[in-house]
Design an enzyme around this catalytic site. Structure first.
Site, PDB file in Angstrom:
ATOM      1  N   LEU A  83      11.006   6.680   0.598  1.00  0.00           N
ATOM      2  CA  LEU A  83      10.237   7.208  -0.386  1.00  0.00           C
ATOM      3  C   LEU A  83       9.516   8.572   0.129  1.00  0.00           C
ATOM      4  CD1 LEU A  83       9.020   3.359  -0.902  1.00  0.00           C
ATOM      5  CD2 LEU A  83      10.220   5.025  -2.572  1.00  0.00           C
ATOM      6  N   PRO A  84       8.764   9.045  -0.888  1.00  0.00           N
ATOM      7  CA  PRO A  84       8.260  10.452  -0.756  1.00  0.00           C
ATOM      8  C   PRO A  84       7.200  10.451   0.074  1.00  0.00           C
ATOM      9  CG  PRO A  84       8.584  10.014  -3.180  1.00  0.00           C
ATOM     10  CD  PRO A  84       8.906   8.613  -2.392  1.00  0.00           C
ATOM     11  N   THR A 112       9.521   9.650   5.814  1.00  0.00           N
ATOM     12  CA  THR A 112       8.470  10.505   6.717  1.00  0.00           C
ATOM     13  C   THR A 112       7.245  10.476   6.110  1.00  0.00           C
ATOM     14  OG1 THR A 112      10.699  11.876   7.136  1.00  0.00           O
ATOM     15  CG2 THR A 112       8.270  12.752   7.536  1.00  0.00           C
ATOM     16  N   LYS A 187       9.438  12.292  15.044  1.00  0.00           N
ATOM     17  CA  LYS A 187       9.835  13.145  13.696  1.00  0.00           C
ATOM     18  C   LYS A 187       8.961  14.160  13.644  1.00  0.00           C
ATOM     19  CE  LYS A 187      11.485  14.003   9.471  1.00  0.00           C
ATOM     20  NZ  LYS A 187      12.921  14.771   9.443  1.00  0.00           N
ATOM     21  N   LYS A 262       5.304  19.729   3.883  1.00  0.00           N
ATOM     22  CA  LYS A 262       4.957  18.391   4.144  1.00  0.00           C
ATOM     23  C   LYS A 262       5.004  17.749   5.569  1.00  0.00           C
ATOM     24  CE  LYS A 262       6.682  13.731   3.455  1.00  0.00           C
ATOM     25  NZ  LYS A 262       7.802  12.550   3.079  1.00  0.00           N
TER      26      LYS A 262
HETATM   27  P1  NAD Z   1      13.567  12.261  -3.372  1.00  0.00           P
HETATM   28  O1  NAD Z   1      12.427  12.350  -4.208  1.00  0.00           O
HETATM   29  O2  NAD Z   1      14.999  12.699  -3.885  1.00  0.00           O
HETATM   30  O3  NAD Z   1      13.830  10.577  -3.407  1.00  0.00           O
HETATM   31  C1  NAD Z   1      12.741   9.692  -3.679  1.00  0.00           C
HETATM   32  C2  NAD Z   1      13.117   8.546  -4.354  1.00  0.00           C
HETATM   33  O4  NAD Z   1      12.130   7.444  -4.583  1.00  0.00           O
HETATM   34  C3  NAD Z   1      13.111   9.117  -5.898  1.00  0.00           C
HETATM   35  O5  NAD Z   1      14.517   8.569  -6.522  1.00  0.00           O
HETATM   36  C4  NAD Z   1      11.823   8.425  -6.476  1.00  0.00           C
HETATM   37  O6  NAD Z   1      12.282   8.112  -7.805  1.00  0.00           O
HETATM   38  C5  NAD Z   1      11.988   7.260  -5.839  1.00  0.00           C
HETATM   39  N1  NAD Z   1      10.530   6.609  -5.794  1.00  0.00           N
HETATM   40  C6  NAD Z   1       9.128   7.318  -5.915  1.00  0.00           C
HETATM   41  N2  NAD Z   1       8.282   6.296  -5.961  1.00  0.00           N
HETATM   42  C7  NAD Z   1       8.957   5.037  -5.927  1.00  0.00           C
HETATM   43  C8  NAD Z   1       8.398   3.624  -5.981  1.00  0.00           C
HETATM   44  N3  NAD Z   1       7.004   3.419  -6.154  1.00  0.00           N
HETATM   45  N4  NAD Z   1       9.375   2.658  -6.085  1.00  0.00           N
HETATM   46  C9  NAD Z   1      10.388   2.955  -6.144  1.00  0.00           C
HETATM   47  N5  NAD Z   1      11.385   4.229  -5.911  1.00  0.00           N
HETATM   48  C10 NAD Z   1      10.330   5.328  -6.227  1.00  0.00           C
HETATM   49  O7  NAD Z   1      13.146  12.410  -1.752  1.00  0.00           O
HETATM   50  P2  NAD Z   1      14.402  12.358  -0.520  1.00  0.00           P
HETATM   51  O8  NAD Z   1      14.556  13.920  -0.417  1.00  0.00           O
HETATM   52  O9  NAD Z   1      15.200  11.755  -0.759  1.00  0.00           O
HETATM   53  O10 NAD Z   1      13.195  12.174   0.586  1.00  0.00           O
HETATM   54  C11 NAD Z   1      12.945  10.829   0.813  1.00  0.00           C
HETATM   55  C12 NAD Z   1      12.082  10.897   2.228  1.00  0.00           C
HETATM   56  O11 NAD Z   1      12.881  11.251   3.192  1.00  0.00           O
HETATM   57  C13 NAD Z   1      10.903  11.434   2.291  1.00  0.00           C
HETATM   58  O12 NAD Z   1       9.897  10.972   2.984  1.00  0.00           O
HETATM   59  C14 NAD Z   1      11.352  12.879   3.133  1.00  0.00           C
HETATM   60  O13 NAD Z   1      10.494  13.504   3.579  1.00  0.00           O
HETATM   61  C15 NAD Z   1      12.405  12.097   4.131  1.00  0.00           C
HETATM   62  N6  NAD Z   1      13.498  13.272   4.447  1.00  0.00           N
HETATM   63  C16 NAD Z   1      14.103  13.860   3.477  1.00  0.00           C
HETATM   64  C17 NAD Z   1      15.006  14.872   4.015  1.00  0.00           C
HETATM   65  C18 NAD Z   1      15.791  15.804   3.273  1.00  0.00           C
HETATM   66  O14 NAD Z   1      16.592  16.678   3.479  1.00  0.00           O
HETATM   67  N7  NAD Z   1      15.702  15.684   1.826  1.00  0.00           N
HETATM   68  C19 NAD Z   1      15.540  14.901   5.356  1.00  0.00           C
HETATM   69  C20 NAD Z   1      14.920  13.919   6.245  1.00  0.00           C
HETATM   70  C21 NAD Z   1      13.723  13.109   5.833  1.00  0.00           C
END
Ligand code: NAD
Length: 308
Positions: A83-84, A112, A187, A262
């Site tokens: 999740l975000p 994260t 991380k 972030k």
């Molecule tokens: P994203 O925004 O693409 O996905 C997050 C998902 O969570 C979305 O589909 C959103 O609709 C859903 N969501 C939000 N609130 C919700 C809730 N209450 N219930 C159910 N679903 C909910 O983000 P992402 O890029 O997939 O990143 C997710 C996590 O991974 C973050 O914490 C980010 O920091 C971490 N991360 C991302 C990357 C990257 O390269 N994108 C790399 C490492 C770590």
């Protein structure tokens, strides 16, 4: 809480050999690919996301779409979230998972998030009799899709032993960092270091160019000298120089500068809480903040080079 205290979960050996019921919450850029790899490994994945689009994509990958968290966690052996931010993670676990998921389910948050939330939620989960780990990842969207993420896991030995087999189909490496929260510490330190060496790499490439040295020649020399680092060697942030990276594609795709900001904000919060002095990390945070405020948030984090 102690191990083996009457939980209804299957034994570790059973879990290793059998398919599991896994609830997956948050099927965005990262979670979508991760859940697909759990399906490929033979697990039954029940998916929940607020986004209908994400749920449709998950269904196409073989997940069962659910219309609520309650539906997703029914009968789950494991609950995974991607999740975000920390606030969403806290609300999810404290209001919809803890006390509601089956008592034997292992809870795994891969988001994260800040250290305080990670530790707080885990301690509430433990108080309610669950095993829980923080398991943030390194590797971006491509690694999530390919099943080659590195998981840095914080939790007790028993919680780690239960979480590791769940994580393996999504992983290149699953590493126990230490006690609860240690995954988030690893991380934030890793990404602070990454931000610093990316900015340094951009500065060195531009300095070489401006001072009259062909940047490719500089790459050939420094990538085999003490300037060697991932940003220079494997993700060269200057178009046409060194290793392929989003720089060769106008900084589209890759790791968004907004996500790096972030992570740097989380690192600065962690540093303040720990009383650690991180002047380079603070400077990197200010540089990414200015870049994001000027409209660069969606660009790959190597686009700092264009500001120099
Ligand atoms: P994203 O925004 O693409 O996905 C997050 C998902 O969570 C979305 O589909 C959103 O609709 C859903 N969501 C939000 N609130 C919700 C809730 N209450 N219930 C159910 N679903 C909910 O983000 P992402 O890029 O997939 O990143 C997710 C996590 O991974 C973050 O914490 C980010 O920091 C971490 N991360 C991302 C990357 C990257 O390269 N994108 C790399 C490492 C770590």
């Amino acid at each position: 809480m102690s191990a083996g205290d009457g939980r209804k979960g299957r034994s570790l050996n059973d879990r290793e050999s059998n398919a599991m019921n896994i609830a997956f919450i948050g099927l965005g850029n990262m979670g979508g690919g991760m859940a697909a790899n759990l399906v490929k490994a033979g697990h039954a994945v029940r998916a929940f996301d607020l986004s209908q689009e994400a749920l449709v994509r998950a269904q196409e990958q073989g997940c069962t779409p659910c219309s609520s968290v309650a539906e997703a966690i029914a009968g789950a052996d494991a609950v995974i979230s991607m999740l975000p931010n920390g606030q969403i993670v806290r609300t999810l676990y404290t209001q919809e998972v803890i006390g509601k998921a089956p008592s034997g389910a292992i809870l795994v948050d891969c988001s994260t998030i800040d250290l305080e939330t990670a530790r707080g939620v885990t301690s509430q989960a433990h108080a309610a009799g669950y095993f829980m780990v923080d398991a943030p990842v390194s590797g971006g969207i491509a690694a999530a899709a390919a099943g080659t993420l590195t998981f840095m896991v914080g939790g007790t030995d028993e919680a780690f032993a239960r979480a590791a087999p769940v994580l393996e189909p999504m992983a290149k490496a699953v590493i126990r960092a230490g006690a609860s929260g240690a995954g988030q510490i690893a991380k934030m330190c890793n990404n602070m270091l990454l931000a610093i060496h990316m900015i340094g790499t951009c500065e060195a490439l531009k300095l070489a160019q401006k001072a009259g040295l062909d940047p490719q020649t500089f790459y050939e020399i420094s990538s085999r000298s003490t300037g060697y680092c991932w940003s220079l060697n494997d993700y060269t942030p200057m178009a046409g120089v060194g290793a392929a990276s989003p720089a060769d594609n106008g900084y589209a795709g890759g790791f968004a500068a907004a996500l790096m900001l972030k992570d740097l904000n989380l690192a600065m919060g962690g540093a303040a809480g720990a009383g650690a002095n991180v002047p380079m990390g603070e400077h990197a945070r200010a540089i990414y903040e200015a870049f994001v405020e000027s409209g660069g948030g969606a660009k790959d984090f190597g686009a700092i080079l264009t500001t120099l």
